[in-house]
Structures are given as C-alpha cells and as structure tokens.
Design a protein around this motif. Sequence first.
Motif, PDB file in Angstrom:
ATOM      1  N   THR A 126       6.193   4.440   2.304  1.00  0.00           N
ATOM      2  CA  THR A 126       6.094   5.882   2.506  1.00  0.00           C
ATOM      3  C   THR A 126       7.364   6.611   2.078  1.00  0.00           C
ATOM      4  O   THR A 126       8.462   6.046   2.136  1.00  0.00           O
ATOM      5  N   HIS A 127       7.180   7.837   1.623  1.00  0.00           N
ATOM      6  CA  HIS A 127       8.327   8.713   1.379  1.00  0.00           C
ATOM      7  C   HIS A 127       8.689   9.336   2.721  1.00  0.00           C
ATOM      8  O   HIS A 127       7.885   9.335   3.650  1.00  0.00           O
ATOM      9  N   LEU A 128       9.876   9.891   2.801  1.00  0.00           N
ATOM     10  CA  LEU A 128      10.310  10.443   4.090  1.00  0.00           C
ATOM     11  C   LEU A 128       9.880  11.889   4.289  1.00  0.00           C
ATOM     12  O   LEU A 128       9.928  12.400   5.396  1.00  0.00           O
ATOM     13  N   LEU A 151      10.391   2.382   3.918  1.00  0.00           N
ATOM     14  CA  LEU A 151      10.826   3.739   3.609  1.00  0.00           C
ATOM     15  C   LEU A 151      11.350   3.744   2.182  1.00  0.00           C
ATOM     16  O   LEU A 151      12.184   2.914   1.816  1.00  0.00           O
ATOM     17  N   GLU A 152      10.853   4.663   1.371  1.00  0.00           N
ATOM     18  CA  GLU A 152      11.244   4.713  -0.038  1.00  0.00           C
ATOM     19  C   GLU A 152      12.291   5.804  -0.250  1.00  0.00           C
ATOM     20  O   GLU A 152      12.119   6.928   0.217  1.00  0.00           O
ATOM     21  N   ASN A 153      13.346   5.441  -0.970  1.00  0.00           N
ATOM     22  CA  ASN A 153      14.360   6.448  -1.334  1.00  0.00           C
ATOM     23  C   ASN A 153      13.750   7.459  -2.293  1.00  0.00           C
ATOM     24  O   ASN A 153      12.828   7.139  -3.050  1.00  0.00           O
ATOM     25  N   MET A 177      10.946  -3.323  -4.485  1.00  0.00           N
ATOM     26  CA  MET A 177      11.565  -2.333  -5.364  1.00  0.00           C
ATOM     27  C   MET A 177      10.480  -1.717  -6.235  1.00  0.00           C
ATOM     28  O   MET A 177       9.523  -2.393  -6.618  1.00  0.00           O
ATOM     29  N   HIS A 178      10.640  -0.452  -6.521  1.00  0.00           N
ATOM     30  CA  HIS A 178       9.823   0.196  -7.537  1.00  0.00           C
ATOM     31  C   HIS A 178      10.662   0.202  -8.800  1.00  0.00           C
ATOM     32  O   HIS A 178      11.726   0.828  -8.842  1.00  0.00           O
ATOM     33  N   LEU A 179      10.169  -0.535  -9.784  1.00  0.00           N
ATOM     34  CA  LEU A 179      10.913  -0.705 -11.026  1.00  0.00           C
ATOM     35  C   LEU A 179      10.418   0.336 -12.033  1.00  0.00           C
ATOM     36  O   LEU A 179       9.377   0.151 -12.656  1.00  0.00           O
ATOM     37  N   CYS A 219      14.059   4.651 -10.383  1.00  0.00           N
ATOM     38  CA  CYS A 219      14.050   5.983 -11.010  1.00  0.00           C
ATOM     39  C   CYS A 219      14.572   7.027 -10.024  1.00  0.00           C
ATOM     40  O   CYS A 219      15.437   7.834 -10.354  1.00  0.00           O
ATOM     41  N   HIS A 220      14.042   6.980  -8.815  1.00  0.00           N
ATOM     42  CA  HIS A 220      14.484   7.940  -7.797  1.00  0.00           C
ATOM     43  C   HIS A 220      15.991   7.803  -7.551  1.00  0.00           C
ATOM     44  O   HIS A 220      16.711   8.799  -7.475  1.00  0.00           O
ATOM     45  N   GLY A 221      16.430   6.556  -7.418  1.00  0.00           N
ATOM     46  CA  GLY A 221      17.843   6.304  -7.143  1.00  0.00           C
ATOM     47  C   GLY A 221      18.740   6.828  -8.262  1.00  0.00           C
ATOM     48  O   GLY A 221      19.760   7.474  -8.009  1.00  0.00           O
ATOM     49  N   VAL A 226       0.879  -1.167   0.000  1.00  0.00           N
ATOM     50  CA  VAL A 226       0.000   0.000   0.000  1.00  0.00           C
ATOM     51  C   VAL A 226       0.915   1.215   0.000  1.00  0.00           C
ATOM     52  O   VAL A 226       1.917   1.233   0.714  1.00  0.00           O
ATOM     53  N   HIS A 227       0.619   2.206  -0.836  1.00  0.00           N
ATOM     54  CA  HIS A 227       1.412   3.436  -0.850  1.00  0.00           C
ATOM     55  C   HIS A 227       0.657   4.511  -0.080  1.00  0.00           C
ATOM     56  O   HIS A 227      -0.554   4.657  -0.236  1.00  0.00           O
ATOM     57  N   THR A 228       1.373   5.243   0.762  1.00  0.00           N
ATOM     58  CA  THR A 228       0.719   6.290   1.567  1.00  0.00           C
ATOM     59  C   THR A 228       0.162   7.409   0.689  1.00  0.00           C
ATOM     60  O   THR A 228       0.587   7.613  -0.448  1.00  0.00           O
ATOM     61  N   MET A 264       5.992  -1.922 -10.776  1.00  0.00           N
ATOM     62  CA  MET A 264       6.194  -0.846 -11.749  1.00  0.00           C
ATOM     63  C   MET A 264       5.204   0.280 -11.491  1.00  0.00           C
ATOM     64  O   MET A 264       4.016   0.039 -11.264  1.00  0.00           O
ATOM     65  N   GLU A 265       5.736   1.490 -11.502  1.00  0.00           N
ATOM     66  CA  GLU A 265       4.908   2.708 -11.381  1.00  0.00           C
ATOM     67  C   GLU A 265       5.148   3.520 -12.643  1.00  0.00           C
ATOM     68  O   GLU A 265       5.446   4.706 -12.599  1.00  0.00           O
ATOM     69  N   THR A 266       5.064   2.817 -13.763  1.00  0.00           N
ATOM     70  CA  THR A 266       5.350   3.414 -15.064  1.00  0.00           C
ATOM     71  C   THR A 266       4.095   4.118 -15.597  1.00  0.00           C
ATOM     72  O   THR A 266       2.986   3.814 -15.154  1.00  0.00           O
TER      73      THR A 266
END
Length: 281
Positions: free
Chosen positions: A105-107, A141-143, A212-214, A178-180, A65-67, A257-259
């Motif tokens: 979640t993002h930080l 925690l997502e980078n 991982m978010h690809l 992508c973020h990384g 689940v994404h916040t 994937m969040e493409t």
Amino acid sequence: MRLGFHVSISGGFSLSVQRAFELGCTCMQIFCRNPRGWTVKPLDKKDITEFKKLRGQWDIAPVFVHTNYLINLASSRPDLYEKSIEQFVIDLERTEALGAEYLVTHLGSASGQTPQWMIDRVSSALNMAMKLHPPKATILLENTAGEKGDIGYELEQVNEVISRLQDSSRIGICYDTCHGFAAGYDIRTKKNVDALAKKIEITVGLERLKGMHLNDCLRDFGSHVDRHWHIGDGKIGLDGFKALLNHAAFKDVPKIMETPKETEEDDPKNMKTVKSLIIRK
Ligand code: MN
Ligand code: MN
Ligand code: ZN
C-alpha cells in the motif's frame, strides 16, 4: 533472485498466474479487484483454488497484492478516510483469501497538511484496520515519489509510521526504485546503492524490506514526478540497476517490475534486460 511483473487479473486470478508464468516470473503482483472502483465482486472459489494450485505448481512466490488506487489512508476528508480504512480491510481479506503473502500500500496524501499530520493520520488508519482485521498477510508500505501532497517519500517518514503502530509484526516495506529516485535517493552508481542500503538499514531496517518495485524513472533525479520507465532506458540507467541487482543487501529481495506495457514485447524485453545485468557467481 525472484523476479516478476505486475500482471493483469482480467479473466480471473488463475489467468493472472498463467500470464506470470508465460513471462518467466518467479514472483508476481496483482490487484485483487478493479483498482479504480469501490465495488467488489465476490471471490470465485474455483478460480482461487486454481490460482493457488498453479502458483504452487510453477513455484511463483511470493505473490504481492497491490491495494486499490482510490484508497487514501491519509485523507483529510473524514468520509474518504473512513471508506479507505474499510476498503483497505477488504483488500487485506482478499489478499489472505488468495493465499498471497503481501499487501502493498501507498501511505496516502493530503494536500495542505504537514508531513507530521499525515504520518499521524496514516498510522491511525493502519492501527484501526489491523484492529478490525488482525493481519495474517504482511502489509508492505511503499515509498512514494513525493508528488504534491503525498507522504512516505522519505524513509524516515515510513519508519515513523511503523513506530506508531500498536503491532508492527506484520509490517514491512516495498521499495520502489522509480519513486525513490524521483524523491532523491540516487542509485546510479555502486556508491549510491550502498548509501541507499545504509539508509534503509538505519531507518526501517533491512529485515523489513520484503519486496522491491523495479522501475526505471522517466523523469529527472529529485523531480518528485512518478513516471515508471523501461529498465535501463530511463534516468536511472543500466549501471544503476546492475549495481542494485548485484548488491548484497538487495540481491535476495523479490523484485516486481511495474514497467509500461505498451506492446507485447515490453515485458519480455525488460525481463531480458534485468537478467542480463545479474552477475552469476
Ligand atoms: Mn504502488
Ligand atoms: Mn510501485
Ligand atoms: Zn509509481
């Protein structure tokens, strides 16, 4: 390898599993409510029962689940900070009610503040949230890409947040490619991917890497701009994803994937591309 998409919950959670199944997902990600508003509709028991039944039947696991996007656990505004903690707890409760394994979640961000200040701020927020609601689901925690004012663009920062938590037994990370890449972690070659695995190992530890978010990245390496793109068509490219997907440290990590979804063909095409890169032994 577990592969899936972020899918829409429009029409109910049971419909979201249906969408995931039709796309050939073996894991999935959803929002647990409208991601751009504070209001929460009560959960529909029948819908949740159906959701659980279908994901069990089709073996779709884990569920991420994404916040909500409005949550900012590093906000320098006291009112927004408090509200974010409250709302984070709501997302956590809903994640658990759905029987989902992970809440990503993002930080957060706070323009004008130092990384250290934000690390303090977000760790306090997470400590507070976990005190209000001791988690049964695992918080990931997502980078981030390191866009203006955000925190969590270096794995050392993510690790520092974790080290300040009173209890980190229900904490992991979700690494977004992508973020990384935008933040300066190159994965275009096998050597780069090795270096990333090593970096994760010596910071948060590979055992914390639960998902991982690809996503490919539309913008340049190190650009600090977060624009997801179709797998292989962005600046990371096919070779990078091939190296990542077949790397020992990453091959068993569930990938979402969040493409972009501009046409009906986008998701099937990305799934096909990813599958074509996996070397079966
Ligand atoms: Mn995210
Ligand atoms: Mn992401
Ligand atoms: Zn992103």
